[in-house]
Design a protein around this motif. Structure first.
Motif, mmCIF file in Angstrom:
data_model
loop_
_atom_site.group_PDB
_atom_site.id
_atom_site.type_symbol
_atom_site.label_atom_id
_atom_site.label_comp_id
_atom_site.label_asym_id
_atom_site.label_seq_id
_atom_site.Cartn_x
_atom_site.Cartn_y
_atom_site.Cartn_z
ATOM 1 N N GLU A 246 -0.406 -3.208 -6.788
ATOM 2 C CA GLU A 246 0.125 -2.984 -5.445
ATOM 3 C C GLU A 246 -0.947 -2.454 -4.495
ATOM 4 O OE1 GLU A 246 4.851 -2.091 -6.288
ATOM 5 O OE2 GLU A 246 3.512 -0.404 -5.959
ATOM 6 N N ALA A 247 -1.794 -1.546 -4.972
ATOM 7 C CA ALA A 247 -2.832 -0.981 -4.108
ATOM 8 C C ALA A 247 -3.893 -2.024 -3.767
ATOM 9 C CB ALA A 247 -3.478 0.236 -4.787
ATOM 10 N N LYS B 153 4.236 5.864 -5.281
ATOM 11 C CA LYS B 153 3.938 6.069 -6.696
ATOM 12 C C LYS B 153 2.916 7.173 -6.941
ATOM 13 C CE LYS B 153 5.168 1.440 -8.266
ATOM 14 N NZ LYS B 153 5.744 0.958 -7.018
ATOM 15 N N LEU B 154 1.934 7.323 -6.061
ATOM 16 C CA LEU B 154 0.887 8.323 -6.266
ATOM 17 C C LEU B 154 1.285 9.694 -5.730
ATOM 18 C CD1 LEU B 154 -2.021 8.776 -7.291
ATOM 19 C CD2 LEU B 154 -2.802 8.215 -4.988
ATOM 20 N N VAL B 155 1.815 9.754 -4.512
ATOM 21 C CA VAL B 155 2.102 11.044 -3.872
ATOM 22 C C VAL B 155 3.511 11.545 -4.189
ATOM 23 C CG1 VAL B 155 2.316 12.229 -1.638
ATOM 24 C CG2 VAL B 155 0.448 10.603 -2.022
ATOM 25 N N ILE C 230 0.844 -1.197 0.000
ATOM 26 C CA ILE C 230 0.000 0.000 0.000
ATOM 27 C C ILE C 230 0.881 1.250 0.000
ATOM 28 C CG2 ILE C 230 -1.638 1.352 1.369
ATOM 29 C CD1 ILE C 230 -2.827 -1.412 2.261
ATOM 30 N N ALA C 231 1.919 1.253 0.832
ATOM 31 C CA ALA C 231 2.829 2.395 0.876
ATOM 32 C C ALA C 231 3.526 2.604 -0.464
ATOM 33 C CB ALA C 231 3.859 2.212 1.989
ATOM 34 N N HIS C 232 3.915 1.515 -1.102
ATOM 35 C CA HIS C 232 4.599 1.619 -2.395
ATOM 36 C C HIS C 232 3.679 2.135 -3.483
ATOM 37 C CE1 HIS C 232 8.754 -0.166 -2.362
ATOM 38 N NE2 HIS C 232 8.399 -0.161 -1.094
ATOM 39 N N SER C 233 2.402 1.849 -3.376
ATOM 40 C CA SER C 233 1.479 2.324 -4.412
ATOM 41 C C SER C 233 0.919 3.692 -4.060
ATOM 42 C CB SER C 233 0.354 1.311 -4.628
ATOM 43 O OG SER C 233 -0.400 1.140 -3.432
ATOM 44 N N LEU C 234 0.156 3.762 -2.984
ATOM 45 C CA LEU C 234 -0.563 4.999 -2.673
ATOM 46 C C LEU C 234 0.356 6.143 -2.276
ATOM 47 C CD1 LEU C 234 -3.675 3.586 -0.793
ATOM 48 C CD2 LEU C 234 -3.426 4.180 -3.213
ATOM 49 N N LEU D 30 2.125 -0.022 -18.049
ATOM 50 C CA LEU D 30 2.527 -0.996 -17.034
ATOM 51 C C LEU D 30 2.697 -0.329 -15.661
ATOM 52 C CD1 LEU D 30 3.079 -3.994 -16.680
ATOM 53 C CD2 LEU D 30 5.461 -3.566 -17.269
ATOM 54 N N ALA D 31 3.040 0.949 -15.642
ATOM 55 C CA ALA D 31 3.156 1.681 -14.370
ATOM 56 C C ALA D 31 1.799 1.763 -13.691
ATOM 57 C CB ALA D 31 3.711 3.079 -14.621
ATOM 58 N N TYR D 32 0.757 2.014 -14.479
ATOM 59 C CA TYR D 32 -0.594 2.104 -13.916
ATOM 60 C C TYR D 32 -1.080 0.735 -13.448
ATOM 61 C CZ TYR D 32 -0.419 6.770 -15.851
ATOM 62 O OH TYR D 32 -0.057 8.063 -16.130
#
Length: 134
Positions: A58-59, A28-30, A21-25, A50-52
């Protein structure tokens, strides 16, 4: 599984869920933003889409692991993501604190995630494993 094994699996499952969750939200997001993450993927020769897909895996997978819902399937889907991260960081060397991040941390994530794919939810899960009840 014995009670201690269930608790160990639970600890690993919840920890991995938080990390994904940390790696995605967050990461990657913030921090990098999704367009920035897509640009990084393109810079290493991967399609931006592929990034999306990685962000979504991951999320969603991280939440599934955290809650203990279909943890085996979530982990199975996340193993290639972690192996891809291992590949993406392979040129930076072994130590993750190297410039560009090394590959030992994502490799460990891949291995730990494979353990959950093999062992399932453990205890304290919204979805109970039949094996955990035995």
């Amino acid at each position: 599984m014995t009670s201690n094994t269930n608790y160990g699996t639970t600890l690993l499952r919840i920890s991995l869920g938080i990390i994904y969750i940390a790696h995605s939200l967050y990461l990657k997001l913030v921090i990098f933003t999704l367009p920035g993450t897509a640009a990084f993927f393109e810079s290493i020769g991967l399609p931006a889409i592929l990034a999306y897909a990685t962000f979504a895996a991951e999320a969603i997978g991280g939440i599934a692991l955290l809650l203990g819902v279909q943890a085996r399937w979530a982990a199975l889907a996340l193993v290639p993501v972690a192996l891809g991260a291992t590949w993406a960081h392979s040129d930076a060397g072994w130590i993750f604190s190297n410039t560009g991040g090394g590959w030992e941390y994502p490799l460990f994530l891949a291995i730990a995630t494979a353990v959950i794919a093999l062992q399932g939810n453990g205890s304290l899960a919204l979805q109970r494993d039949r094996a955990a009840d035995q």
